[in-house]
Design an enzyme around this catalytic site. Structure first.
Site, PDB file in Angstrom:
ATOM      1  N   ASP A 139      33.400 -48.634  56.968  1.00  0.00           N
ATOM      2  CA  ASP A 139      32.497 -48.029  55.996  1.00  0.00           C
ATOM      3  C   ASP A 139      31.168 -47.783  56.729  1.00  0.00           C
ATOM      4  O   ASP A 139      30.498 -48.736  57.137  1.00  0.00           O
ATOM      5  CB  ASP A 139      32.317 -49.009  54.831  1.00  0.00           C
ATOM      6  CG  ASP A 139      31.272 -48.519  53.861  1.00  0.00           C
ATOM      7  OD1 ASP A 139      30.719 -47.421  54.077  1.00  0.00           O
ATOM      8  OD2 ASP A 139      31.015 -49.240  52.876  1.00  0.00           O
ATOM      9  N   ASP A 144      26.387 -24.857  67.194  1.00  0.00           N
ATOM     10  CA  ASP A 144      26.560 -23.614  66.447  1.00  0.00           C
ATOM     11  C   ASP A 144      27.754 -22.976  67.137  1.00  0.00           C
ATOM     12  O   ASP A 144      27.626 -22.488  68.268  1.00  0.00           O
ATOM     13  CB  ASP A 144      25.319 -22.728  66.576  1.00  0.00           C
ATOM     14  CG  ASP A 144      25.479 -21.454  65.768  1.00  0.00           C
ATOM     15  OD1 ASP A 144      26.589 -20.897  65.767  1.00  0.00           O
ATOM     16  OD2 ASP A 144      24.504 -21.011  65.158  1.00  0.00           O
ATOM     17  N   HIS A 145      28.916 -23.000  66.485  1.00  0.00           N
ATOM     18  CA  HIS A 145      30.129 -22.664  67.249  1.00  0.00           C
ATOM     19  C   HIS A 145      30.105 -21.224  67.752  1.00  0.00           C
ATOM     20  O   HIS A 145      30.802 -20.898  68.706  1.00  0.00           O
ATOM     21  CB  HIS A 145      31.400 -23.002  66.461  1.00  0.00           C
ATOM     22  CG  HIS A 145      31.795 -21.995  65.447  1.00  0.00           C
ATOM     23  ND1 HIS A 145      31.209 -21.909  64.221  1.00  0.00           N
ATOM     24  CD2 HIS A 145      32.723 -21.002  65.478  1.00  0.00           C
ATOM     25  CE1 HIS A 145      31.761 -20.924  63.539  1.00  0.00           C
ATOM     26  NE2 HIS A 145      32.685 -20.350  64.280  1.00  0.00           N
ATOM     27  N   LYS A 175      31.492 -19.037  71.685  1.00  0.00           N
ATOM     28  CA  LYS A 175      32.463 -17.940  71.802  1.00  0.00           C
ATOM     29  C   LYS A 175      32.221 -17.226  73.130  1.00  0.00           C
ATOM     30  O   LYS A 175      31.077 -16.951  73.483  1.00  0.00           O
ATOM     31  CB  LYS A 175      32.298 -16.954  70.644  1.00  0.00           C
ATOM     32  CG  LYS A 175      32.764 -17.504  69.293  1.00  0.00           C
ATOM     33  CD  LYS A 175      32.571 -16.461  68.209  1.00  0.00           C
ATOM     34  CE  LYS A 175      32.754 -17.036  66.830  1.00  0.00           C
ATOM     35  NZ  LYS A 175      34.129 -17.040  66.346  1.00  0.00           N
ATOM     36  N   HIS A 207      24.496 -18.593  62.748  1.00  0.00           N
ATOM     37  CA  HIS A 207      25.235 -17.715  63.664  1.00  0.00           C
ATOM     38  C   HIS A 207      24.556 -16.366  63.906  1.00  0.00           C
ATOM     39  O   HIS A 207      24.398 -15.931  65.041  1.00  0.00           O
ATOM     40  CB  HIS A 207      26.645 -17.451  63.126  1.00  0.00           C
ATOM     41  CG  HIS A 207      27.391 -18.690  62.751  1.00  0.00           C
ATOM     42  ND1 HIS A 207      27.280 -19.862  63.452  1.00  0.00           N
ATOM     43  CD2 HIS A 207      28.273 -18.945  61.750  1.00  0.00           C
ATOM     44  CE1 HIS A 207      28.071 -20.781  62.894  1.00  0.00           C
ATOM     45  NE2 HIS A 207      28.669 -20.247  61.856  1.00  0.00           N
ATOM     46  N   LYS A 220      31.990 -12.176  52.650  1.00  0.00           N
ATOM     47  CA  LYS A 220      33.390 -12.590  52.468  1.00  0.00           C
ATOM     48  C   LYS A 220      34.086 -11.491  51.664  1.00  0.00           C
ATOM     49  O   LYS A 220      33.446 -10.773  50.898  1.00  0.00           O
ATOM     50  CB  LYS A 220      33.450 -13.888  51.677  1.00  0.00           C
ATOM     51  CG  LYS A 220      32.682 -15.027  52.342  1.00  0.00           C
ATOM     52  CD  LYS A 220      33.620 -16.076  52.888  1.00  0.00           C
ATOM     53  CE  LYS A 220      32.908 -17.223  53.536  1.00  0.00           C
ATOM     54  NZ  LYS A 220      33.407 -17.532  54.880  1.00  0.00           N
TER      55      LYS A 220
HETATM   56  C1  BG6 Z   1      31.542 -20.961  59.678  1.00  0.00           C
HETATM   57  C2  BG6 Z   1      31.286 -20.615  58.248  1.00  0.00           C
HETATM   58  O1  BG6 Z   1      30.412 -21.545  60.255  1.00  0.00           O
HETATM   59  O2  BG6 Z   1      31.861 -19.771  60.379  1.00  0.00           O
HETATM   60  C3  BG6 Z   1      32.483 -19.932  57.623  1.00  0.00           C
HETATM   61  O3  BG6 Z   1      31.004 -21.814  57.533  1.00  0.00           O
HETATM   62  C4  BG6 Z   1      32.900 -18.740  58.440  1.00  0.00           C
HETATM   63  O4  BG6 Z   1      32.220 -19.549  56.291  1.00  0.00           O
HETATM   64  C5  BG6 Z   1      33.034 -19.134  59.906  1.00  0.00           C
HETATM   65  O5  BG6 Z   1      34.136 -18.280  57.946  1.00  0.00           O
HETATM   66  C6  BG6 Z   1      33.273 -17.925  60.781  1.00  0.00           C
HETATM   67  O6  BG6 Z   1      33.553 -18.379  62.061  1.00  0.00           O
HETATM   68  P1  BG6 Z   1      34.689 -17.725  62.926  1.00  0.00           P
HETATM   69  O7  BG6 Z   1      34.615 -18.410  64.232  1.00  0.00           O
HETATM   70  O8  BG6 Z   1      35.959 -17.956  62.192  1.00  0.00           O
HETATM   71  O9  BG6 Z   1      34.317 -16.295  62.970  1.00  0.00           O
END
Ligand code: BG6
Length: 507
Positions: free
Chosen positions: A95, A187-188, A192, A250, A350
């Site tokens: 926890d 920040d993914h 990329k 992003h 979306k």
């Molecule tokens: C995320 C968002 O950070 O990025 C999502 O929360 C979105 O809503 C996604 O769909 C898009 O990322 P990718 O890599 O799938 O284009």
């Protein structure tokens, strides 16, 4: 056992808080598994999963196996490989609001150091909802797990707060125990491949930089269009909305990379400074200006690729009168020498007709049209498109003479595909970023001041949208390009949104 993995890297324990959650299952473990397949994990490596749920080492591995089967870039090649990966996974049921859990964790980590005869690097990945970040930072700090600056890193992911104030609270809690150099804010999008390639395109080729400015560029549009709806994430999305979910992080990152000044060196200090310079130069939007520079939308029912889909307000866990935007568009201006007078348009949504994330750089018209009017009926200014997904590449659109006796100009395209050029699949953003974290390389991570600047920029819009609920929601049908207000926003300057550069295969 597979052959030994990277022996260059120090021993590492990857402590995963929220080990039973969706982020771990869908993104983190598949990425770690791919790093394992590439022999990119340190030779001495272990995952220590922590969560409240009732798993043990075996059931957690089984759970992850399903996630990897569904979401990994590459399949599990054989049982032996899976078993050798699975034996690197450990589970501690705990926890995280109980301080005793951290003392036990500290003990387990110390024992691991003993077993490996040396001090391991420790990555604390907080794959939990953000309201737990402060408790986690305090727990780790008070158990003495943050103090070894060189050996302990903490990783957090968006949403980093709900607004400027809550971001500052999270940050304060992290900064209380960790130094900035130990904090990795994911920040993914920055992981990329094509996003990193924006810098390669701009700064490894002398032909672009001389025209990359207000003298040659008319405007830049950044689009992140998704066909997906809110899926199973309404609990989060209802409170977030498109501006927080996509723009705050992003899209502003993409803006920074496409518009920043050249760095002196490709390292964490320089690149983050240049991104921050750009954030400073974005002209603030006041609350009075929100109606002019920002547009919002919410999808109603409609059709996507022949399938009927429900309205946002009809999705599970969404309020029937929800004011959450599933689409937004902004016009931004950058007040510096390079970009004065060049508008930047950002849009994301979306349930749009296609999946396409790209940056379109629209060049100016030729200063003098020498061709006869009949030749130039289709004349269009040149356009460079950096394509982030679904296919990664670059498209250059320009005018050419149509073959034949008459002088007729037509737009044509030159397409470059990363996949075709390099004949290899790109690693996922998570693979790249997890590898960087384990290397201690913060170049592709966001510094606190940049996140703060992003919140500061967007707060007036969020405030206005929150205090003035939209009266026209839903204002676009699923499967269309967003609300009328977004067309009006760009039409103010006499421009219109550019169609995405899908290839025939994608279209
Ligand atoms: C995320 C968002 O950070 O990025 C999502 O929360 C979105 O809503 C996604 O769909 C898009 O990322 P990718 O890599 O799938 O284009």
């Amino acid at each position: 056992m597979m052959e030994s993995h990277s022996s260059q890297q120090p021993p590492t324990v990857f402590v995963l808080f929220g080990a039973g959650g969706d982020l771990a299952w869908r993104l983190i473990l598949p990425a770690l598994f791919n790093l394992y397949l590439d022999k990119s994990l340190p030779q001495q490596w272990m995952l220590m999963g922590i969560d409240r749920q009732d798993y043990d080492q075996h059931s957690l591995a089984q759970h992850y196996r399903k996630g990897i089967q569904q979401h990994s870039r590459r399949p599990i090649p054989d049982e032996k490989t899976w078993q050798s990966f699975a034996q690197l996974l450990r589970y501690h049921q705990a926890d995280i609001t109980d301080p005793g859990s951290y003392t036990q964790l500290a003990k387990a980590l110390a024992e691991q150091d003993k077993a490996w005869h040396g001090k391991a690097e420790r990555v604390f990945y907080l794959a939990t909802p953000p309201f737990l970040f402060a408790d986690l930072a305090n727990g780790l700090g008070e158990a003495g797990l943050a103090k070894e600056r060189q050996h302990a890193r903490v990783v957090v992911e968006k949403p980093l707060g709900h607004n400027l104030e809550s971001f500052c609270e999270i940050n304060q809690a992290l900064n209380h125990h960790f130094e900035e150099s130990q904090i990795y804010r994911m920040d993914h999008f920055l992981g990329k491949e094509t996003v990193q390639n924006i810098l390669a395109l701009r700064f490894a080729n002398p032909i672009f930089e001389p025209i990359w400015n207000r003298r040659y560029i008319d405007h830049i549009a950044i689009t992140a269009a998704e066909t997906l709806g809110v899926e199973h994430r309404a609990g989060y999305y209802e409170r977030a909305g498109a501006l927080r979910d996509m723009v705050q992080n992003h899209l502003l990152q993409l803006l920074c990379l496409v518009a920043m000044e050249p760095p002196i060196a490709f390292n964490a200090y320089d690149l983050r400074d240049r991104r921050m310079d750009l954030m400073h130069a974005i002209r603030p939007i006041t609350e009075e200006e929100v109606g002019r520079y920002a547009a919002r939308g919410q999808y109603g029912a409609g059709w996507i690729r022949g399938t009927q889909v429900p309205a946002y307000r009809e999705e599970d866990e969404v309020a029937p009168d929800s004011n959450t935007e599933t689409y937004c568009a902004l016009e931004l201006h950058i007040d510096n020498w390079r970009w004065q007078g060049v508008p930047f348009y950002l849009r994301t949504g979306k349930r749009l007709p296609v999946d396409a994330s790209e940056i379109s750089i629209r060049f100016q018209e030729v200063p003098h049209q020498a061709f006869p009017a009949s030749a130039g009926l289709n004349a269009q200014p040149a356009q460079l498109v950096i394509r982030l997904q679904p296919e990664e590449g670059i498209v250059l659109r320009f005018m050419a003479k149509q073959p034949g006796p008459q002088l007729i100009l037509r737009p044509v395209e030159m397409r470059f595909s990363y996949q075709e050029a390099f004949q290899t699949a790109s690693p996922t953003a998570y693979e790249t970023l997890l590898w960087d974290i384990m290397q201690g390389d913060a170049t592709l991570f966001t510094r606190a001041d940049q996140v703060e600047a992003a919140w500061r920029l967007l707060m007036p819009i969020l405030n206005v949208w929150e205090t003035n609920p939209a009266i026209d929601f839903p204002n676009y049908h699923a499967g269309t390009w967003g609300p009328e207000t977004a067309e009006v926003l760009i039409a103010h300057s006499g421009r219109s949104w550019l169609a995405p550069s899908l290839s025939e295969r994608e279209g």
